[in-house]
Motif scaffolding. Sequence first.
Motif, PDB file in Angstrom:
ATOM      1  N   VAL A   1      10.225   1.444   9.349  1.00 26.52           N
ATOM      2  CA  VAL A   1       9.261   2.519   9.571  1.00 26.52           C
ATOM      3  C   VAL A   1       7.810   2.061   9.402  1.00 26.52           C
ATOM      4  O   VAL A   1       6.936   2.395  10.212  1.00 26.52           O
ATOM      5  N   ILE A   2       7.522   1.321   8.347  1.00 27.40           N
ATOM      6  CA  ILE A   2       6.127   0.971   8.055  1.00 27.40           C
ATOM      7  C   ILE A   2       5.465   0.207   9.209  1.00 27.40           C
ATOM      8  O   ILE A   2       4.354   0.555   9.621  1.00 27.40           O
TER       9      ILE A   2
ATOM     10  N   SER B   1       6.034   0.467  12.266  1.00 26.25           N
ATOM     11  CA  SER B   1       5.846   1.347  13.421  1.00 26.25           C
ATOM     12  C   SER B   1       4.533   2.118  13.340  1.00 26.25           C
ATOM     13  O   SER B   1       3.990   2.553  14.359  1.00 26.25           O
ATOM     14  N   VAL B   2       4.021   2.304  12.133  1.00 25.81           N
ATOM     15  CA  VAL B   2       2.747   3.003  11.935  1.00 25.81           C
ATOM     16  C   VAL B   2       1.620   2.006  11.678  1.00 25.81           C
ATOM     17  O   VAL B   2       0.493   2.195  12.150  1.00 25.81           O
ATOM     18  N   PHE B   3       1.917   0.946  10.934  1.00 28.79           N
ATOM     19  CA  PHE B   3       0.942  -0.102  10.618  1.00 28.79           C
ATOM     20  C   PHE B   3       1.510  -1.449  11.072  1.00 28.79           C
ATOM     21  O   PHE B   3       2.099  -2.189  10.265  1.00 28.79           O
TER      22      PHE B   3
ATOM     23  N   CYS C   1       0.792  -4.601   9.023  1.00 31.44           N
ATOM     24  CA  CYS C   1       0.992  -4.513   7.572  1.00 31.44           C
ATOM     25  C   CYS C   1       2.091  -5.466   7.099  1.00 31.44           C
ATOM     26  O   CYS C   1       3.168  -5.547   7.696  1.00 31.44           O
TER      27      CYS C   1
ATOM     28  N   ARG D   1      11.897  10.423   7.729  1.00 35.82           N
ATOM     29  CA  ARG D   1      10.879  11.363   8.193  1.00 35.82           C
ATOM     30  C   ARG D   1       9.771  11.548   7.163  1.00 35.82           C
ATOM     31  O   ARG D   1       8.585  11.649   7.502  1.00 35.82           O
TER      32      ARG D   1
ATOM     33  N   GLU E   1       7.571   8.503   7.182  1.00 37.83           N
ATOM     34  CA  GLU E   1       6.711   8.534   8.374  1.00 37.83           C
ATOM     35  C   GLU E   1       5.532   9.493   8.186  1.00 37.83           C
ATOM     36  O   GLU E   1       4.386   9.174   8.531  1.00 37.83           O
ATOM     37  N   ASP E   2       5.802  10.671   7.634  1.00 42.61           N
ATOM     38  CA  ASP E   2       4.738  11.656   7.423  1.00 42.61           C
ATOM     39  C   ASP E   2       3.676  11.124   6.461  1.00 42.61           C
ATOM     40  O   ASP E   2       2.466  11.305   6.671  1.00 42.61           O
TER      41      ASP E   2
ATOM     42  N   LEU F   1       2.937   7.983   5.817  1.00 46.65           N
ATOM     43  CA  LEU F   1       2.200   6.899   6.456  1.00 46.65           C
ATOM     44  C   LEU F   1       1.214   7.418   7.500  1.00 46.65           C
ATOM     45  O   LEU F   1       0.107   6.886   7.655  1.00 46.65           O
ATOM     46  N   ARG F   2       1.602   8.468   8.226  1.00 46.36           N
ATOM     47  CA  ARG F   2       0.688   9.073   9.192  1.00 46.36           C
ATOM     48  C   ARG F   2      -0.557   9.623   8.485  1.00 46.36           C
ATOM     49  O   ARG F   2      -1.683   9.506   8.988  1.00 46.36           O
TER      50      ARG F   2
ATOM     51  N   CYS G   1      -2.712   6.742   7.423  1.00 45.64           N
ATOM     52  CA  CYS G   1      -3.381   6.207   8.618  1.00 45.64           C
ATOM     53  C   CYS G   1      -4.571   7.062   9.011  1.00 45.64           C
ATOM     54  O   CYS G   1      -5.670   6.572   9.300  1.00 45.64           O
TER      55      CYS G   1
END
Length: 380
Positions: free
Chosen positions: A27-28, A30-32, A35, A362, A365-366, A368-369, A372
Motif C-alpha cells: 500500500v505505501i 502506491s501512495v508514496f 518512499c 483501506r 490508504e486513508d 496515507l492519503r 500526502c
Amino acid sequence: MRKCIVVSDSFKGTLSSREICAIAREVIPSVFPACEVVTVPVADGGEGTVDCFVDAIGAEAVTVTVRGPLGDPVEAVYARKGPLAVVEMAAAAGLPLAGRQADPELATTYGVGELIRHAVEHGAREVILGLGGSATNDGGCGCAAALGTRFMDSQGQSFVPAGASLSRIHRIDTAGTETLLKHVHITAMCDIDNPLFGPAGAAYVFAPQKGADPLMVDRLDGGLRMLDRAIRKDLSLCVAELPGAGAAGGMGAGCVAFLGAELKPGITTVLDTVGFDALVEEADLVITGEGRIDSQSVRGKVISGIAERTKPRGIPLVAIVGAIDESAAQAYDLGVTAMFSINRKAMGFAESAPLSAANYRRTLEDILRLVCAVSAAPTH
C-alpha cells in the motif's frame, strides 16, 4: 514522505504481524512511490515469535523433535542466525499442543529445554526465549531439567517436576546447567508483571485458561510457593516477586533462577535485536498497532515500547488498531500521535474478523492519503 517504518503487533485471531507488514509493503508505495518502506514484524513471545524473527532478521528456521507438553514427541521450530537463537516456548509447551487433554498439573516445559540445548550445542551464545501461550505450570523446572538441573526428592531420587509435583522438591542442583550455559546469555521475553504465586500469580491468573478448576488452582499455587522456598534455600535467590516471575506458569521465575536469564519486555528485545534505533533515525513516520489499544497498551506492550523510541526524536507515531478503548487516551501522553480503528461500521467480532485484512488496507490508504495531502498543502 521519504521513509516509513511499520512495526505492528498482530491482531489476535485475525491478522498476523507478518500479514500486516505485507499489506504495508504493497500500500505505501502506491501512495508514496519513492518512499523507503521498512517493516518489522513483532510478537509478544507467544506463538508466532519465531516467525517474526525469521522475517525481521533473516534467520534460519530449524526444526527439532522434542518432548511436547504431555510427553508426546512434537516437531518444534526455532530460529537461528549466527550465534543468536530465538526459541518460543509455545512451540514445545504450547496450550494448543495439549488440546483437550490440557492439564497444568501434568504439563511440562521439558521440550523447551531440549530446544535451547539443541541451539546451544549447535553454536548459539545468545538465546532469546519467548514466554507465552503455555500449557504448563511447572515453574520452568522441566526446561531446567533438560538443560542439566537436577531436582531431588526427600529420598535423594532425581525426578522432573511438573505442576503437581513441585512440592516434592527437596534439593536443587544447577551445576549441570551452569556448565552448559557458561558462555550463553539468555533473554526471556516477558510482557506481563505478575508474581510467581498469590492472587495475581501464575496459578490464579493463568491456570484456569489451561484447564484448572478452583481446587487445582489452589494446589498449583501451593506448589509454586514450595518451589520458591526450595529456590531460596538451595540457590539463595529471591525470584517470586520479580515482575514477570509468574509468566508462562512460573517460567519467568524459573528462567532467572535456573538459567540465569534476564527478563525483558518483548518489544524492547525485538527493537534492540533489529537495531531499531538506527532504522528510525531517518524515518518520517512510524506506524504501529495491535488488536486493541487500552490502558494495558501503555504498560510495556508493543505500542508503548515504540513510543519510547519515537517521542524523543519527534517522529510521528500512528497506531492502527482493531478497537480503541476509552482508556486508550493515555497513549497520547506516551507519544502516540493518532489512533485509528480499522472497523468501518458497527458489527460483532465474528462478522468483522474476516474483513480485517481489507479493512486494514483501506484504513492505511486513508491515513496515507491524508499525510500526502497535508505534506502537499501550500504554506502561508
